[in-house]
Design a protein around this motif. Sequence first.
Motif, short mmCIF file in Angstrom:
data_model
loop_
_atom_site.label_atom_id
_atom_site.label_comp_id
_atom_site.label_asym_id
_atom_site.label_seq_id
_atom_site.Cartn_x
_atom_site.Cartn_y
_atom_site.Cartn_z
N THR A 117 -27.63 -42.26 -6.69
CA THR A 117 -28.86 -41.55 -7.03
C THR A 117 -29.02 -41.59 -8.54
OG1 THR A 117 -27.93 -39.33 -7.42
CG2 THR A 117 -28.35 -39.96 -5.12
N ARG A 118 -30.09 -40.97 -9.04
CA ARG A 118 -30.31 -40.96 -10.49
C ARG A 118 -29.25 -40.15 -11.21
NH1 ARG A 118 -34.51 -38.26 -8.04
NH2 ARG A 118 -34.68 -36.02 -8.35
N HIS A 119 -28.48 -39.35 -10.48
CA HIS A 119 -27.47 -38.51 -11.12
C HIS A 119 -26.10 -39.18 -11.18
CE1 HIS A 119 -30.43 -35.64 -9.30
NE2 HIS A 119 -30.54 -35.38 -10.59
N GLY A 120 -25.87 -40.17 -10.34
CA GLY A 120 -24.57 -40.82 -10.33
C GLY A 120 -24.32 -41.49 -8.99
N LEU A 121 -23.04 -41.61 -8.63
CA LEU A 121 -22.73 -42.30 -7.37
C LEU A 121 -21.63 -41.58 -6.62
CD1 LEU A 121 -19.87 -44.13 -7.62
CD2 LEU A 121 -21.31 -45.39 -9.21
N ALA A 122 -21.66 -41.79 -5.29
CA ALA A 122 -20.63 -41.27 -4.39
C ALA A 122 -20.05 -42.46 -3.65
CB ALA A 122 -21.23 -40.26 -3.42
N SER A 142 -12.45 -39.24 2.47
CA SER A 142 -12.70 -38.73 1.12
C SER A 142 -13.73 -39.59 0.41
CB SER A 142 -11.39 -38.70 0.31
OG SER A 142 -10.80 -39.98 0.28
N VAL A 143 -14.28 -39.01 -0.68
CA VAL A 143 -15.35 -39.66 -1.45
C VAL A 143 -15.10 -39.40 -2.93
CG1 VAL A 143 -17.83 -39.65 -1.97
CG2 VAL A 143 -17.05 -39.43 0.40
N ARG A 144 -15.25 -40.42 -3.75
CA ARG A 144 -15.18 -40.25 -5.20
C ARG A 144 -16.60 -40.08 -5.74
NH1 ARG A 144 -12.91 -44.57 -6.42
NH2 ARG A 144 -10.76 -43.83 -6.58
N VAL A 145 -16.84 -38.96 -6.44
CA VAL A 145 -18.16 -38.63 -6.97
C VAL A 145 -18.11 -38.77 -8.49
CG1 VAL A 145 -19.97 -36.90 -7.08
CG2 VAL A 145 -18.52 -37.05 -5.05
N THR A 146 -19.03 -39.59 -9.05
CA THR A 146 -19.00 -39.90 -10.48
C THR A 146 -20.35 -39.66 -11.12
OG1 THR A 146 -17.37 -41.64 -10.02
CG2 THR A 146 -18.47 -41.69 -12.16
N PRO A 147 -20.45 -38.79 -12.14
CA PRO A 147 -21.73 -38.60 -12.84
C PRO A 147 -22.12 -39.84 -13.63
CG PRO A 147 -20.15 -36.82 -13.31
CD PRO A 147 -19.39 -37.92 -12.66
N ALA A 148 -23.41 -40.17 -13.63
CA ALA A 148 -23.88 -41.37 -14.33
C ALA A 148 -23.63 -41.29 -15.82
CB ALA A 148 -25.36 -41.57 -14.05
N GLY A 149 -23.76 -40.10 -16.42
CA GLY A 149 -23.63 -39.97 -17.86
C GLY A 149 -22.26 -39.55 -18.34
N HIS A 150 -21.30 -39.37 -17.43
CA HIS A 150 -19.96 -38.90 -17.84
C HIS A 150 -18.94 -39.36 -16.80
CE1 HIS A 150 -17.36 -35.29 -19.36
NE2 HIS A 150 -16.92 -36.46 -19.80
N PRO A 151 -18.65 -40.65 -16.73
CA PRO A 151 -17.77 -41.17 -15.68
C PRO A 151 -16.39 -40.52 -15.64
CG PRO A 151 -18.92 -42.95 -16.81
CD PRO A 151 -19.20 -41.71 -17.59
N SER A 152 -15.88 -40.07 -16.77
CA SER A 152 -14.54 -39.47 -16.79
C SER A 152 -14.49 -38.12 -16.06
CB SER A 152 -14.05 -39.30 -18.23
OG SER A 152 -14.91 -38.40 -18.94
N ALA A 196 -19.88 -30.93 -3.01
CA ALA A 196 -20.02 -30.68 -4.45
C ALA A 196 -21.42 -31.06 -4.87
CB ALA A 196 -18.98 -31.46 -5.25
N THR A 197 -21.84 -30.53 -6.02
CA THR A 197 -23.15 -30.83 -6.59
C THR A 197 -22.96 -31.71 -7.82
OG1 THR A 197 -24.07 -28.75 -5.81
CG2 THR A 197 -25.23 -29.85 -7.61
N LEU A 198 -23.73 -32.79 -7.87
CA LEU A 198 -23.61 -33.79 -8.92
C LEU A 198 -24.85 -33.77 -9.82
CD1 LEU A 198 -22.35 -36.53 -10.06
CD2 LEU A 198 -23.69 -37.67 -8.28
N THR A 199 -24.63 -33.72 -11.13
CA THR A 199 -25.69 -33.94 -12.11
C THR A 199 -25.30 -35.17 -12.93
OG1 THR A 199 -24.75 -32.62 -13.91
CG2 THR A 199 -26.06 -31.45 -12.24
N ARG A 200 -26.11 -35.53 -13.91
CA ARG A 200 -25.78 -36.73 -14.69
C ARG A 200 -24.56 -36.52 -15.58
NH1 ARG A 200 -28.82 -41.01 -15.02
NH2 ARG A 200 -28.02 -41.48 -17.12
N ARG A 201 -24.14 -35.26 -15.78
CA ARG A 201 -23.01 -35.00 -16.67
C ARG A 201 -21.83 -34.32 -15.98
NH1 ARG A 201 -22.52 -37.63 -21.17
NH2 ARG A 201 -21.24 -35.93 -21.96
N THR A 202 -22.06 -33.72 -14.83
CA THR A 202 -21.01 -32.90 -14.23
C THR A 202 -20.92 -33.09 -12.72
OG1 THR A 202 -22.48 -31.01 -13.84
CG2 THR A 202 -21.38 -31.11 -15.99
#
Length: 307
Positions: free
Chosen positions: A161-166, A190-200, A211-217
């Motif tokens: 999505t625009r916020h990142g990837l699962a 299981s699923v790895r959830v990664t914000p688009a603007g903060h991969p770490s 969980a809820t994903l934004t571009r940073r968290t």
Amino acid sequence: MTPWNRVPGMSERAALRDQAADWVVALHQADGRERAELERRCQAWQDQDERHRTLFRQMQTLWNSLDADPPRRARPGLWVLWLLIGLIAWQLPWTLWRGDAHTGAGERLVIDLDDGSRLTLDAGSAVRLDLNADLRRVHLLRGRVFARVAKDPNRPFQIVTRHGLAEALGTEYSVRLVDGATRVAVKESSVRVTPAGHPSAARVLRAGQGATLTRRTVSPPAPLPPGGFEWRRGRLVFNDAPLSRVLDELGRHRPGLLLASPSLPEGLHFTGVLPADDSDRALAVLADALPVRVHRLTAYAVWVGGR
């Protein structure tokens, strides 16, 4: 009358919407030989593109719902149609046109992919598929998708999505766009959830977590409420949910407008199961369970108010 006029600077989507409305008005005002010719031209316009056909039917439905009452009522003017267009424009499927697959209000769609994976689209959803020899990627453009992923260690499976990837780690899970964020819920594995603007800031969710994903968290994993995947079977499960959220959810499964009165009593909550595929019955259940009354303004406009 020229139904295909386009205002300079207008987007293609807006132009198509206006063309469809112009055709509806022109056909209702025409008679005799003029109407027959307009019908022929309108049909040719619809045949050019499935978007033309869909929008024309939507505008025609709006017009007919206004004009379905006693014949003594004056025929609605063009300004009334524009008013309704303004009220429902946010519901029209502009975003859906970008997708490889989409659903409308009250629809669900199952898609079997070539690799053996299966997608289930919720109502009002759209996806674009990017499947190649190295990667399986599903772009969620709107709504919600559930994925049952076939194992393929050489090709990661991601919902973006625009916020990142699962990214699936061999699993069944859902991803939903809502309230300016992305919500991920894991049914199995299981699923790895990664914000688009903060991969770490990536997190791994386990079965039964969301969980809820934004571009940073990514929010901390939390247990999923009961029945969170029942929408795939046409059941909407609510546990002490605010009435506003219940109506929002029902609105996604009902064509037209479902409006809540500002005068509804505060603090109304609902616990139970509602049929996603029969919104009239769902509204009747709410009216029995809560101090609310359902007013049907037209077949495509329903108002929920207090008793």
